[in-house]
Each structure stands twice: as structure tokens, then as C-alpha cells.
Design a protein around this motif. Structure first.
Motif, PDB file in Angstrom:
ATOM      1  N   VAL A  11       0.844  -1.203  -0.124  1.00 62.14           N
ATOM      2  CA  VAL A  11       0.053  -0.082   0.012  1.00 62.14           C
ATOM      3  C   VAL A  11       0.913   1.164   0.089  1.00 62.14           C
ATOM      4  O   VAL A  11       1.872   1.354   0.794  1.00 62.14           O
ATOM      5  N   SER A  12       0.690   1.773  -0.944  1.00 62.97           N
ATOM      6  CA  SER A  12       1.504   3.203  -0.883  1.00 62.97           C
ATOM      7  C   SER A  12       1.144   4.190  -2.257  1.00 62.97           C
ATOM      8  O   SER A  12       0.276   3.889  -2.977  1.00 62.97           O
ATOM      9  N   ASP A  13       1.661   5.495  -2.168  1.00 60.63           N
ATOM     10  CA  ASP A  13       1.257   6.369  -3.248  1.00 60.63           C
ATOM     11  C   ASP A  13       1.851   5.783  -4.416  1.00 60.63           C
ATOM     12  O   ASP A  13       2.602   5.164  -4.592  1.00 60.63           O
ATOM     13  N   GLU A  14       1.249   6.411  -5.695  1.00 61.50           N
ATOM     14  CA  GLU A  14       1.902   6.026  -7.000  1.00 61.50           C
ATOM     15  C   GLU A  14       3.294   6.083  -7.148  1.00 61.50           C
ATOM     16  O   GLU A  14       4.081   5.095  -7.640  1.00 61.50           O
ATOM     17  N   ARG A  15       3.862   7.212  -6.861  1.00 61.41           N
ATOM     18  CA  ARG A  15       5.324   7.336  -7.123  1.00 61.41           C
ATOM     19  C   ARG A  15       6.147   6.418  -6.394  1.00 61.41           C
ATOM     20  O   ARG A  15       7.208   6.035  -6.802  1.00 61.41           O
ATOM     21  N   THR A  16       5.912   6.205  -5.014  1.00 57.86           N
ATOM     22  CA  THR A  16       6.492   5.228  -4.092  1.00 57.86           C
ATOM     23  C   THR A  16       6.496   3.893  -4.776  1.00 57.86           C
ATOM     24  O   THR A  16       7.443   3.018  -4.834  1.00 57.86           O
ATOM     25  N   LEU A  18       5.862   2.908  -7.809  1.00 56.65           N
ATOM     26  CA  LEU A  18       6.683   2.790  -9.177  1.00 56.65           C
ATOM     27  C   LEU A  18       8.204   2.812  -8.909  1.00 56.65           C
ATOM     28  O   LEU A  18       8.672   1.675  -9.501  1.00 56.65           O
ATOM     29  N   GLU A  19       8.680   3.740  -7.986  1.00 59.19           N
ATOM     30  CA  GLU A  19      10.046   3.648  -7.580  1.00 59.19           C
ATOM     31  C   GLU A  19      10.414   2.301  -6.943  1.00 59.19           C
ATOM     32  O   GLU A  19      11.469   1.755  -7.177  1.00 59.19           O
ATOM     33  N   SER A  20       9.635   1.529  -6.036  1.00 59.45           N
ATOM     34  CA  SER A  20       9.927   0.498  -5.257  1.00 59.45           C
ATOM     35  C   SER A  20       9.963  -0.569  -6.267  1.00 59.45           C
ATOM     36  O   SER A  20      10.768  -1.599  -6.113  1.00 59.45           O
ATOM     37  N   TRP A  21       9.038  -0.689  -7.048  1.00 51.05           N
ATOM     38  CA  TRP A  21       9.044  -1.941  -8.053  1.00 51.05           C
ATOM     39  C   TRP A  21      10.008  -1.886  -9.024  1.00 51.05           C
ATOM     40  O   TRP A  21      10.834  -2.970  -9.442  1.00 51.05           O
ATOM     41  N   LEU A  22      10.475  -0.558  -9.263  1.00 51.12           N
ATOM     42  CA  LEU A  22      11.764  -0.635 -10.201  1.00 51.12           C
ATOM     43  C   LEU A  22      13.024  -0.879  -9.583  1.00 51.12           C
ATOM     44  O   LEU A  22      14.209  -1.659  -9.908  1.00 51.12           O
ATOM     45  N   ASP A  23      13.032  -0.466  -8.122  1.00 54.91           N
ATOM     46  CA  ASP A  23      14.197  -0.854  -7.317  1.00 54.91           C
ATOM     47  C   ASP A  23      14.179  -2.560  -7.177  1.00 54.91           C
ATOM     48  O   ASP A  23      15.418  -3.252  -7.098  1.00 54.91           O
ATOM     49  N   TYR A  24      13.267  -2.960  -7.105  1.00 51.73           N
ATOM     50  CA  TYR A  24      13.060  -4.577  -6.734  1.00 51.73           C
ATOM     51  C   TYR A  24      13.625  -5.052  -8.020  1.00 51.73           C
ATOM     52  O   TYR A  24      14.269  -6.112  -7.895  1.00 51.73           O
ATOM     53  N   HIS A  25      13.087  -4.809  -9.181  1.00 49.35           N
ATOM     54  CA  HIS A  25      13.748  -5.320 -10.298  1.00 49.35           C
ATOM     55  C   HIS A  25      15.117  -4.989 -10.507  1.00 49.35           C
ATOM     56  O   HIS A  25      15.848  -6.115 -11.302  1.00 49.35           O
ATOM     57  N   ARG A 119      14.759  12.843  -9.351  1.00 50.33           N
ATOM     58  CA  ARG A 119      14.502  13.384  -8.435  1.00 50.33           C
ATOM     59  C   ARG A 119      13.956  15.106  -8.631  1.00 50.33           C
ATOM     60  O   ARG A 119      14.403  15.756  -9.406  1.00 50.33           O
ATOM     61  N   GLY A 120      12.928  15.586  -7.993  1.00 55.48           N
ATOM     62  CA  GLY A 120      12.346  16.865  -8.255  1.00 55.48           C
ATOM     63  C   GLY A 120      11.470  16.887  -9.448  1.00 55.48           C
ATOM     64  O   GLY A 120      10.875  18.166  -9.755  1.00 55.48           O
ATOM     65  N   HIS A 121      11.262  15.948 -10.100  1.00 51.92           N
ATOM     66  CA  HIS A 121      10.315  15.970 -11.216  1.00 51.92           C
ATOM     67  C   HIS A 121       8.942  15.162 -10.969  1.00 51.92           C
ATOM     68  O   HIS A 121       8.891  14.275 -10.075  1.00 51.92           O
ATOM     69  N   SER A 122       7.820  15.696 -10.956  1.00 53.80           N
ATOM     70  CA  SER A 122       6.673  15.046 -10.967  1.00 53.80           C
ATOM     71  C   SER A 122       6.349  14.005 -12.135  1.00 53.80           C
ATOM     72  O   SER A 122       6.984  13.839 -13.151  1.00 53.80           O
ATOM     73  N   THR A 143       7.210   3.188 -15.676  1.00 55.84           N
ATOM     74  CA  THR A 143       6.502   1.736 -16.069  1.00 55.84           C
ATOM     75  C   THR A 143       7.404   0.997 -17.111  1.00 55.84           C
ATOM     76  O   THR A 143       7.306  -0.239 -16.934  1.00 55.84           O
ATOM     77  N   HIS A 144       7.725   1.731 -18.029  1.00 56.04           N
ATOM     78  CA  HIS A 144       8.568   1.176 -19.102  1.00 56.04           C
ATOM     79  C   HIS A 144       9.738   0.336 -18.704  1.00 56.04           C
ATOM     80  O   HIS A 144      10.155  -0.717 -18.932  1.00 56.04           O
ATOM     81  N   MET A 145      10.516   1.282 -17.437  1.00 53.76           N
ATOM     82  CA  MET A 145      11.764   0.584 -17.083  1.00 53.76           C
ATOM     83  C   MET A 145      11.278  -0.669 -16.355  1.00 53.76           C
ATOM     84  O   MET A 145      12.215  -1.616 -16.358  1.00 53.76           O
ATOM     85  N   ILE A 146      10.243  -0.686 -15.681  1.00 56.24           N
ATOM     86  CA  ILE A 146       9.754  -1.937 -14.657  1.00 56.24           C
ATOM     87  C   ILE A 146       9.644  -3.058 -15.780  1.00 56.24           C
ATOM     88  O   ILE A 146      10.061  -4.087 -15.533  1.00 56.24           O
ATOM     89  N   GLU A 147       8.917  -2.721 -16.992  1.00 60.49           N
ATOM     90  CA  GLU A 147       8.803  -3.863 -17.832  1.00 60.49           C
ATOM     91  C   GLU A 147       9.734  -4.190 -18.549  1.00 60.49           C
ATOM     92  O   GLU A 147      10.120  -5.627 -18.722  1.00 60.49           O
ATOM     93  N   GLU A 148      10.842  -3.437 -18.872  1.00 65.13           N
ATOM     94  CA  GLU A 148      12.013  -3.692 -19.395  1.00 65.13           C
ATOM     95  C   GLU A 148      13.097  -4.596 -18.410  1.00 65.13           C
ATOM     96  O   GLU A 148      13.478  -5.624 -18.646  1.00 65.13           O
ATOM     97  N   TYR A 149      12.874  -4.096 -17.332  1.00 71.77           N
ATOM     98  CA  TYR A 149      13.703  -4.995 -16.087  1.00 71.77           C
ATOM     99  C   TYR A 149      13.052  -6.630 -16.020  1.00 71.77           C
ATOM    100  O   TYR A 149      13.589  -7.631 -15.892  1.00 71.77           O
ATOM    101  N   ALA A 150      11.597  -6.509 -15.747  1.00 76.89           N
ATOM    102  CA  ALA A 150      10.983  -7.600 -15.588  1.00 76.89           C
ATOM    103  C   ALA A 150      11.185  -8.676 -17.054  1.00 76.89           C
ATOM    104  O   ALA A 150      11.367  -9.842 -16.615  1.00 76.89           O
TER     105      ALA A 150
END
Length: 169
Positions: A11-16, A18-25, A119-122, A143-150
Motif C-alpha cells: 500500500v503506497s502512493d503512486e510514485r513510491t 513505481l520507484e519501489s517496483w523499479l528498485d525491486y527489479h 528527483r524533483g520531477h513530478s 512503467t517502461h523501466m519496470i517492464e524492461e527489467y521484468a
């Protein structure tokens, strides 16, 4: 190199999220390479394919650089690291001289640069792809980076299993 892999929050906000899934991958790819020597990391998946674990890491360094630095941050001077016009798949084409130490350090540097660029970008902030002028917001890039890593982590899993039988998440 750490063998820890951060679990994304459930459970988190959208940015957290996305960043968390990218770090996971990102961490998953590092785990797929852990404990292997340079020779094993340069071992092709299945000839004639030149795909190797080291090549995947080099490829992901290029992908991080391309989307976060060149597209989002408009750092057009951040040219290719491994590929060229003469060898467009140079990131994948590893040689006996290529080392894990260099590939891993370059990949980690590009991950750090990607985090800094974001950092600093919405999530709604946009970058422009120099190839065709198309706009991409940061949400799409994540989203693309998560897909690419996955996708490539699936390749890495098969390559690792072929090398030493290791499987896993």
C-alpha cells in the motif's frame, strides 16, 4: 554487492509504488548475477544468441542512461556507453576483456544518475525522445523501466539456470 532485495510496499502512493517496483527489479537482476565469476557472467545463454548476464547488465545501464538522462533530463551529451553505429548491440556483445567489476560499477552509476535525474520531477513532467520528438512523462518512463527489467530478469533467470542450475524469484 548486496544480496538484499527490497520488497515493494503493498500500500503506497503512486510514485513510491513505481520507484519501489523499479528498485525491486534492479535488485533482482543483481541477484541473478551474484556469486558468478567473469567467465560465467560472459557465458552465452544459448548459441547462436550472444545474450549473457554481463550483457544484460550493460544493456540495462544503457537503458537507464537513455530514458532518465537523455529523455527525461535532456542530457543529450550523455552518449552511448557500450554501443555504437558500427555495433548497435555493443552492450550485449561482451568480450574476454570485459569485466563484471566495470559493468556493475557502470550500471550502478547509471542507476544513481537516473535517481538524480528523476528527483524533483513530478510523474507528469515530460521529456522528449531525440529520435522522433515523442514526449514521455516520468510515469511512463517508470512503467517502461519496470517492464524492461521484468522481461530481462526472465532472460537472466534462464541464463543463470543454464550456468549453474540456480533458480528463484
Amino acid at each position: 554487492m548486496t544480496s538484499e532485495r527490497p520488497e515493494p510496499p503493498t500500500v503506497s502512493d503512486e510514485r513510491t509504488s513505481l520507484e519501489s517496483w523499479l528498485d525491486y527489479h534492479r535488485a533482482t537482476l543483481a541477484l541473478k548475477c551474484a556469486g558468478l565469476d567473469d567467465r560465467q557472467l560472459r557465458e552465452p545463454s544459448a548459441p547462436p544468441s550472444p545474450l549473457t548476464l554481463m550483457g544484460l547488465v550493460r544493456h540495462m545501464a544503457e537503458v537507464e542512461r537513455g530514458w532518465f538522462r537523455r529523455v527525461l533530463a535532456a542530457e543529450h551529451e550523455a552518449g552511448p556507453i557500450y554501443y555504437s553505429d558500427e555495433d548497435p548491440d555493443g552492450d550485449i556483445h561482451v568480450t574476454e576483456q570485459d569485466t563484471w567489476e566495470e559493468a556493475y560499477a557502470t550500471w550502478q552509476a547509471e542507476i544513481a544518475a537516473a535517481r538524480e535525474a528523476a528527483r524533483g520531477h513530478s510523474l507528469d513532467d515530460r521529456g522528449v525522445h531525440s529520435r522522433d520528438g515523442a514526449e514521455f512523462d516520468l510515469r511512463w518512463i517508470y512503467t517502461h523501466m519496470i517492464e524492461e527489467y521484468a522481461r530481462h530478469n526472465g532472460h537472466a533467470d534462464l541464463i543463470r539456470e543454464r550456468i549453474d542450475g540456480a533458480t528463484g524469484d
